[in-house]
Design an enzyme around this catalytic site. Structure first.
Site, PDB file in Angstrom:
ATOM      1  N   ASN A  11       0.871  -1.175   0.000  1.00 40.33           N
ATOM      2  CA  ASN A  11       0.000   0.000   0.000  1.00 40.33           C
ATOM      3  C   ASN A  11       0.909   1.226   0.000  1.00 40.33           C
ATOM      4  OD1 ASN A  11      -1.761   2.069   0.534  1.00 40.33           O
ATOM      5  ND2 ASN A  11      -2.347   1.358   2.585  1.00 40.33           N
ATOM      6  N   LYS A  13       0.107   4.244  -0.161  1.00 38.22           N
ATOM      7  CA  LYS A  13      -0.516   5.420   0.482  1.00 38.22           C
ATOM      8  C   LYS A  13      -0.301   6.644  -0.421  1.00 38.22           C
ATOM      9  CE  LYS A  13       0.017   3.073   4.837  1.00 38.22           C
ATOM     10  NZ  LYS A  13       0.205   3.125   6.275  1.00 38.22           N
ATOM     11  N   HIS A  97      -9.291   1.117   5.153  1.00 44.81           N
ATOM     12  CA  HIS A  97      -8.000   1.290   5.824  1.00 44.81           C
ATOM     13  C   HIS A  97      -8.194   2.237   7.014  1.00 44.81           C
ATOM     14  CE1 HIS A  97      -3.874   2.393   6.642  1.00 44.81           C
ATOM     15  NE2 HIS A  97      -3.514   1.306   5.986  1.00 44.81           N
ATOM     16  N   GLU A  99      -6.505   4.577   8.083  1.00 46.91           N
ATOM     17  CA  GLU A  99      -6.240   5.992   7.796  1.00 46.91           C
ATOM     18  C   GLU A  99      -7.453   6.650   7.150  1.00 46.91           C
ATOM     19  OE1 GLU A  99      -2.511   5.377   5.762  1.00 46.91           O
ATOM     20  OE2 GLU A  99      -1.609   4.786   7.676  1.00 46.91           O
ATOM     21  N   GLU A 167      -4.906  -4.920  10.638  1.00 52.58           N
ATOM     22  CA  GLU A 167      -3.857  -3.929  10.850  1.00 52.58           C
ATOM     23  C   GLU A 167      -4.114  -3.192  12.164  1.00 52.58           C
ATOM     24  OE1 GLU A 167      -1.933  -2.718   6.833  1.00 52.58           O
ATOM     25  OE2 GLU A 167      -3.616  -1.398   7.212  1.00 52.58           O
ATOM     26  N   GLY A 173       3.220   2.120  10.802  1.00 52.60           N
ATOM     27  CA  GLY A 173       4.235   3.162  10.667  1.00 52.60           C
ATOM     28  C   GLY A 173       4.993   3.470  11.945  1.00 52.60           C
ATOM     29  N   SER A 212       3.930  -2.284  10.251  1.00 47.41           N
ATOM     30  CA  SER A 212       5.382  -2.372  10.464  1.00 47.41           C
ATOM     31  C   SER A 212       5.991  -3.700  10.019  1.00 47.41           C
ATOM     32  CB  SER A 212       5.723  -2.077  11.930  1.00 47.41           C
ATOM     33  OG  SER A 212       5.351  -0.750  12.263  1.00 47.41           O
TER      34      SER A 212
HETATM   35  P1  13P Z   1       3.451   0.275   7.564  1.00 45.04           P
HETATM   36  O1  13P Z   1       3.904  -1.001   6.904  1.00 45.04           O
HETATM   37  O2  13P Z   1       4.174   1.479   7.048  1.00 45.04           O
HETATM   38  O3  13P Z   1       3.422   0.157   9.042  1.00 45.04           O
HETATM   39  O4  13P Z   1       1.927   0.494   7.088  1.00 45.04           O
HETATM   40  C1  13P Z   1       1.028  -0.544   7.201  1.00 45.04           C
HETATM   41  C2  13P Z   1      -0.205  -0.172   6.473  1.00 45.04           C
HETATM   42  O5  13P Z   1      -0.955   0.679   6.903  1.00 45.04           O
HETATM   43  C3  13P Z   1      -0.487  -0.876   5.198  1.00 45.04           C
HETATM   44  O6  13P Z   1      -1.786  -0.646   4.774  1.00 45.04           O
END
Ligand code: 13P
Length: 252
Positions: A11, A13, A97, A99, A167, A173, A212
């Site tokens: 992803n 983002k 997601h 976010e 997740e 992150g 992560s």
């Molecule tokens: P990270 O791998 O950067 O922690 O992000 C995970 C994520 O949100 C994937 O959708």
């Protein structure tokens, strides 16, 4: 009972410009020259690069989007429909997601509408669930993810048009990950909910772990029961790191 086909999904983002297609080419080369991996590989760039990535990607890499609108077309300025995403050559859409749930106040009901839109367009919906740190501290992890799952899966869901991604919000992150026992507990709960809903076919739905994931922890996390792949943020942006995670699905 058929086993899920694992998937390693990136992803991106809100990262990447036109020139980033070079990472996709680098990844293609690595997949070509490395031992075959027993997983599907998916890259989800921003909307702006969906068509070029789909044109560029060879058959070994699926391309997906990170969100969609629930309607097929209409007066929704700035939004992108699942039909447009399919037209750009993508095969998957990430929905729900954390976010998007946090930044855009998306509810599980809306997530289900988006997943239904993906299905209407013939695409696979990757439905994300996950608890916040506070919810985990309060011991609510399993109940939160199960209620998100129940409310985020539309009636159009089948065992072959959904992938689930667990997740934990606090692991995204941050470089922090749950223990393998914690991951196993949540994935087992998700698996039994999927079997409740889809009977035997529920055992064939891939449940990805995200938060992560990097080359150094991928083997351990991917070896957990009912973990059928990864949804990767930061470490998916560089082909070498992403390929290092795919290594978890190559014979040592
Ligand atoms: P990270 O791998 O950067 O922690 O992000 C995970 C994520 O949100 C994937 O959708």
């Amino acid at each position: 009972m058929s086993q899920p086909k694992p998937m390693v999904a990136g992803n991106w983002k809100m990262n990447g410009l036109k020139a980033s297609v070079s990472e996709l080419s680098a990844l293609s080369k690595m997949l070509e020259t490395s031992a075959a991996a027993s997983c599907d590989v998916l890259v989800c760039p921003p909307f702006t690069m969906l068509a070029s990535f789909s044109d560029q990607a060879d058959a070994e890499i699926f391309i997906g989007a990170q969100d969609c609108h629930s309607a097929a077309s209409g007066a929704h300025t700035g939004d992108i429909s699942a039909e447009m995403i399919a037209d750009a050559g993508a095969t998957h859409i990430i929905v729900g997601h954390s976010e998007r749930r946090a930044d855009h106040d998306e509810t599980s009901t809306q997530v289900a509408q988006k997943a239904a839109a993906a299905h209407r367009a013939g695409l696979t919906a990757i439905v994300c669930v996950g608890e916040t740190e506070q919810e985990r501290d309060e011991g609510k992890t399993v109940s939160i993810v199960l209620s998100q799952l129940a409310d985020s899966l539309p009636p159009s869901s089948t065992a072959s048009n959904i992938v689930i991604a667990y997740e934990p919000v606090w692991a995204i992150g941050t470089g922090r990950t749950p223990t393998t026992q914690d991951v196993a507990e949540v994935h087992a709960a998700l698996r039994s909910a999927l079997i409740d809903r889809f009977s035997e076919a529920g055992s064939s739905i891939a449940i990805l772990y995200g938060g992560s994931v990097k080359p150094s922890n991928a083997h351990e996390l991917m070896a957990v029961d009912n973990v059928n792949g990864a949804l990767v943020g930061g470490a998916s942006l560089k082909a070498t790191d992403f390929n290092g995670i795919i290594d978890a699905y190559r014979d040592a």
